[in-house]
Design a protein around this motif. Structure first.
Motif, short mmCIF file in Angstrom:
data_model
loop_
_atom_site.label_atom_id
_atom_site.label_comp_id
_atom_site.label_asym_id
_atom_site.label_seq_id
_atom_site.Cartn_x
_atom_site.Cartn_y
_atom_site.Cartn_z
N ASP A 48 0.81 -1.20 0.00
CA ASP A 48 0.00 0.00 0.00
C ASP A 48 0.85 1.26 0.00
OD1 ASP A 48 0.85 -0.47 2.62
OD2 ASP A 48 -1.00 0.25 3.51
N ARG A 49 2.19 1.14 0.13
CA ARG A 49 3.07 2.32 0.12
C ARG A 49 4.09 2.31 -1.01
NH1 ARG A 49 5.92 3.98 5.00
NH2 ARG A 49 5.92 5.92 3.86
N GLU A 51 4.86 1.28 -5.24
CA GLU A 51 4.32 0.90 -6.54
C GLU A 51 5.46 0.84 -7.55
OE1 GLU A 51 0.68 0.74 -9.17
OE2 GLU A 51 0.68 1.16 -7.03
N SER A 64 -1.80 6.65 -9.04
CA SER A 64 -1.02 6.27 -7.85
C SER A 64 -0.58 7.50 -7.06
CB SER A 64 0.21 5.45 -8.25
OG SER A 64 -0.19 4.22 -8.81
N ALA A 67 -3.53 8.80 -5.14
CA ALA A 67 -3.86 7.92 -4.01
C ALA A 67 -2.88 8.10 -2.85
CB ALA A 67 -3.88 6.46 -4.47
N PHE A 68 -1.58 8.17 -3.16
CA PHE A 68 -0.58 8.37 -2.10
C PHE A 68 -0.73 9.76 -1.47
CE2 PHE A 68 2.25 5.15 -4.37
CZ PHE A 68 1.99 4.14 -3.45
N ASP A 71 -3.58 9.84 1.15
CA ASP A 71 -3.09 9.25 2.41
C ASP A 71 -4.05 9.47 3.58
OD1 ASP A 71 -1.38 7.90 4.13
OD2 ASP A 71 -0.12 9.65 4.50
N GLY A 78 3.63 7.44 -0.14
CA GLY A 78 4.22 6.26 -0.77
C GLY A 78 5.26 6.62 -1.82
N ARG A 166 -5.36 4.34 -1.73
CA ARG A 166 -4.67 3.05 -1.79
C ARG A 166 -5.50 2.00 -1.08
NH1 ARG A 166 -0.88 2.02 -5.41
NH2 ARG A 166 0.16 0.55 -4.06
N LYS A 167 -5.69 0.87 -1.72
CA LYS A 167 -6.29 -0.33 -1.14
C LYS A 167 -5.31 -1.45 -1.44
CE LYS A 167 -10.53 0.75 0.19
NZ LYS A 167 -11.62 0.19 0.83
N ASN A 170 -3.08 -1.30 -4.63
CA ASN A 170 -3.77 -0.72 -5.78
C ASN A 170 -4.26 0.69 -5.51
OD1 ASN A 170 -3.96 -3.25 -7.47
ND2 ASN A 170 -4.97 -3.94 -5.61
N ALA A 171 -4.28 1.50 -6.56
CA ALA A 171 -4.93 2.81 -6.51
C ALA A 171 -6.35 2.61 -7.01
CB ALA A 171 -4.19 3.82 -7.38
#
Length: 182
Positions: A48-49, A51, A64, A67-68, A71, A78, A166-167, A170-171
């Protein structure tokens, strides 16, 4: 190498020393963020951190980054490593790398794409030589202006904006319960 700038409300200076990304904050304190060799030598898996991206795909990279930057769990954002192929969640060695002309083109493109994130967000970019090949490391700390949204396809003419989170590794698009109000 010395890098400066931070869009998360802190004045920081970033260094790569012996393959270790380090930040020096405005108080003069150093914070270790990640050991690049540990990351690439199967001691850390894509998570999750972290990619791994084999090549430059701005649509996937910017989902990505968004998504990071969001947070929402405050895990520290990430890292996106471009030029690194992954196999079963682990970086494949030697790294694929990027050629210098491609790196220059990516940096130019990122200037415009960063402004497509709403509000604008600029990940920290490092160019590092690993296995005699150059890769791009994007450090994406959680932003101070959350939530962020980015077009599903930053390269498309027509833009549909979404909040990504983030899951696991994955974004994904945040659902209404997962996205906080501004």
């Amino acid at each position: 190498m010395l890098f400066s700038g931070c869009n998360n409300g802190q004045n920081s200076i970033y260094y790569i020393i012996n393959k270790l990304v380090i930040a020096k904050n405005r108080n003069g304190n150093f914070n270790e963020h990640i050991n690049i060799e540990d990351l690439l030598s199967a001691k850390t898996v894509e998570s999750d951190r972290i990619e791994f991206k084999e090549g430059w795909n701005p649509d996937a990279v910017y989902r990505s980054i968004c998504a990071f930057a969001n947070d929402f769990d405050n895990t520290g954002g990430g890292y996106v490593l471009i030029g690194v192929e992954e196999k079963k969640g682990v970086a494949k060695r030697p790294v694929k790398g990027l050629n210098p002309a491609e790196i220059a083109k990516i940096q130019r493109k990122m200037i415009g794409f960063n402004n497509r994130i709403n509000p604008a967000y600029h990940a920290k970019l490092f160019i590092e030589t690993i296995d005699r090949r150059q890769i791009i490391i994007l450090w994406v700390p959680g932003g101070s202006n959350r939530p962020y949204e980015v077009p599903e396809l930053v390269t498309a003419t027509s833009k549909r904006y979404f909040n990504y989170i983030r899951k696991y590794a994955n974004a994904v698009i945040a659902n209404t319960e997962e996205k906080p109000d501004r």
